[in-house]
Design an enzyme around this catalytic site. Structure first.
Site, PDB file in Angstrom:
ATOM      1  CG  HIS A  85       0.126  10.437 -24.885  1.00 52.15           C
ATOM      2  ND1 HIS A  85      -0.473  10.874 -23.726  1.00 52.15           N
ATOM      3  CD2 HIS A  85       1.460  10.462 -24.638  1.00 52.15           C
ATOM      4  CE1 HIS A  85       0.444  11.145 -22.809  1.00 52.15           C
ATOM      5  NE2 HIS A  85       1.631  10.914 -23.349  1.00 52.15           N
ATOM      6  CE  LYS A  90       0.080  14.009 -14.686  1.00 54.10           C
ATOM      7  NZ  LYS A  90      -0.163  14.604 -16.009  1.00 54.10           N
ATOM      8  CE  LYS A 105       6.119  17.414 -14.049  1.00 46.96           C
ATOM      9  NZ  LYS A 105       6.092  16.222 -14.854  1.00 46.96           N
ATOM     10  CD  GLU A 153      -3.097  16.617 -16.029  1.00 43.81           C
ATOM     11  OE1 GLU A 153      -1.981  16.144 -15.794  1.00 43.81           O
ATOM     12  OE2 GLU A 153      -3.752  16.364 -17.040  1.00 43.81           O
ATOM     13  CD  GLU A 157       8.179  15.783 -22.304  1.00 46.06           C
ATOM     14  OE1 GLU A 157       7.644  16.846 -21.933  1.00 46.06           O
ATOM     15  OE2 GLU A 157       7.545  14.716 -22.445  1.00 46.06           O
ATOM     16  CG  HIS A 167       6.910  10.557 -24.418  1.00 46.81           C
ATOM     17  ND1 HIS A 167       5.550  10.606 -24.615  1.00 46.81           N
ATOM     18  CD2 HIS A 167       7.206  11.626 -23.626  1.00 46.81           C
ATOM     19  CE1 HIS A 167       5.035  11.631 -23.957  1.00 46.81           C
ATOM     20  NE2 HIS A 167       6.027  12.264 -23.343  1.00 46.81           N
ATOM     21  NE  ARG A 214       1.368  17.053 -13.088  1.00 46.41           N
ATOM     22  CZ  ARG A 214       1.950  16.246 -12.229  1.00 46.41           C
ATOM     23  NH1 ARG A 214       1.626  16.294 -10.953  1.00 46.41           N
ATOM     24  NH2 ARG A 214       2.875  15.393 -12.638  1.00 46.41           N
ATOM     25  CG  HIS A 244       2.066  15.184 -23.818  1.00 48.45           C
ATOM     26  ND1 HIS A 244       2.839  16.294 -24.099  1.00 48.45           N
ATOM     27  CD2 HIS A 244       2.832  14.398 -23.011  1.00 48.45           C
ATOM     28  CE1 HIS A 244       3.997  16.179 -23.480  1.00 48.45           C
ATOM     29  NE2 HIS A 244       4.026  15.050 -22.814  1.00 48.45           N
ATOM     30  CG  ASN A 247      -0.711  16.443 -20.394  1.00 47.20           C
ATOM     31  OD1 ASN A 247       0.244  15.687 -20.277  1.00 47.20           O
ATOM     32  ND2 ASN A 247      -1.659  16.528 -19.489  1.00 47.20           N
ATOM     33  NE  ARG A 255      -4.226  -1.837   1.546  1.00 45.54           N
ATOM     34  CZ  ARG A 255      -4.388  -2.867   2.356  1.00 45.54           C
ATOM     35  NH1 ARG A 255      -3.677  -2.957   3.447  1.00 45.54           N
ATOM     36  NH2 ARG A 255      -5.276  -3.789   2.081  1.00 45.54           N
TER      37      ARG A 255
HETATM   38  N1  GLY Z   1       4.313  14.987 -17.843  1.00 47.63           N
HETATM   39  C1  GLY Z   1       3.186  15.774 -17.522  1.00 47.63           C
HETATM   40  C2  GLY Z   1       2.945  15.917 -16.068  1.00 47.63           C
HETATM   41  O1  GLY Z   1       3.754  15.510 -15.263  1.00 47.63           O
HETATM   42  O2  GLY Z   1       1.948  16.445 -15.675  1.00 47.63           O
END
Ligand code: GLY
Length: 381
Positions: A260, A151, A235, A245, A193, A274, A249, A256, A253, A129
């Site tokens: 993606h 994430k 960031k 998010e 990035e 990526h 946040r 993305h 993206n 957990r």
């Molecule tokens: N890579 C996007 C984020 O961490 O929100």
């Protein structure tokens, strides 16, 4: 979010109250990892998760750092590549961590790029957990993005990162020496990035990158340090303001949703990394914004020219053929894959669009027919 500096390293603080943590950035950090981890985690036992490539290049440094301590409980070496971010490997990693005897108070260390960090982070979030997690990102992409912000997750055939959890690390060690052994293609993919932070919210940083792209890609230490630090500051600030998010946040993206879908279509293979996918995706976001009158004509060309200087793909046709002799995505497949995006709300896609370089925003106003026409034109470009 705050920043402190020593002679050649800096520390960016991710301000998340009782879960706040430091990102150390600079050379030589892997060699000092045991001490830096002890400062945060005491004498907890540590299990390392890495991949075959990073094990060859960086694991001996980490093992040497732990030599003479009893803290290193075991190491799990995974196959390299995006395909490793899957259920089978998650099960394997959890099983190995339990076999090593990792307990609730112990620490999982992710030594590697985004794939290792995301998979190891997810395993740490569910093992007993939740156990503590230290990120030691060794790719540019992981140093500026995926190791920071909590994430974690894996891919499924239905899309990228669709299974996962938020699980913040307790420490991030971004050792810029590790970038010296990174394959050139990986460095360039990570650079996409870095550019993202300029494009989404920091025009002066984009201008700096445009002037210094050659020294960054040549891995010149001060230039790399500035690029990684500026990215991590951006960031950290976004994550501290919107960890889960619910709002800004999502700006991270940029490119993305398109990217993606292309990655899923290419089967998460070496065919399209990526960072390469989001290079194409960011140019598409600028083109779509231009087409709908949100930003002035010509900006997409400026962005595309910058990515071309980094030898990154900028169009769907730039994706290399598959081993069977080539194919190109069908519009219906891409529309279906985009509909799986995590930002979908009640079936309505959210896109990150732009008003200018350095001025991105979240839009829920993208019409499906309009999008389809746009993608059709992009597939033919
Ligand atoms: N890579 C996007 C984020 O961490 O929100």
């Amino acid at each position: 979010m705050s920043k402190t500096e020593t002679q050649s390293t800096c520390i960016v603080r991710v301000g998340l109250d009782d879960r706040a943590y430091d990102i150390h950035i600079g050379p030589g950090l892997i060699d000092r990892a045991a001490r830096l981890i002890s400062d945060v985690c005491g004498d907890a036992r540590c299990a390392v998760i890495t991949d075959e490539n990073v094990a060859a290049a960086q694991l001996p440094r980490l093992e040497a750092a732990f030599a003479g301590t009893a803290q290193l409980a075991g190491t799990i070496v995974l196959p390299a590549g995006e395909a490793t971010k899957c259920f089978d490997q998650l099960e394997h990693v959890c099983d190995r961590l339990l076999a090593i005897g990792v307990e609730r108070g112990d620490v999982v260390i992710a030594l590697g790029g985004g794939v290792v960090g995301d998979l190891a982070g997810f395993a740490a979030s569910i093992l007993r957990r939740g156990v503590r997690m230290v990120q030691i990102p060794t790719s540019l992409l992981a140093q500026v993005d995926s190791s920071v912000g909590g994430k974690t997750g894996i891919n499924t055939v239905r899309g990228k990162n669709l299974i996962g959890a938020f699980h913040q690390p307790v420490l991030v060690l971004a050792d810029t020496d590790a970038l010296q052994t990174l394959p050139d293609r990986q460095l360039r993919a990570g650079y996409a990035e870095v550019v993202k932070y300029g494009l989404l919210g920091d025009r002066p940083f984009f201008n700096w990158l445009d002037a210094n792209i050659d020294t960054v890609l040549a891995r010149n230490e001060p230039s790399v340090l500035h690029a990684v630090e500026t990215s991590c500051l951006a960031k950290a600030s976004v994550v501290a303001a919107d960890e889960r998010e619910h709002g800004q946040r999502a700006l991270l993206n940029l490119g993305h949703t398109f990217g993606h879908a292309l990655e899923a279509w290419a089967g998460y293979s070496d065919r399209l990394l990526h960072g390469e996918a989001i290079s194409i995706g960011m140019v598409m976001a600028f083109r779509y914004s231009e087409r709908t009158g949100l930003c002035e004509p010509g900006l997409a060309d400026v962005v595309e020219a910058h990515f071309k200087r980094a030898a990154l793909p900028t169009r769907v046709v730039d994706i290399p053929s598959n081993t069977k002799g080539g194919d190109s995505p069908a519009i219906d497949d891409l529309m279906t894959l985009m509909a799986q995006d995590k930002k979908v709300e009640r079936g309505q896609l959210k896109f990150i669009l732009v008003r200018d370089i350095g001025s991105a925003f979240v839009s829920s106003d993208v019409e499906s027919d309009d999008l389809r026409n746009f993608i059709e034109s992009e597939l033919a470009r």
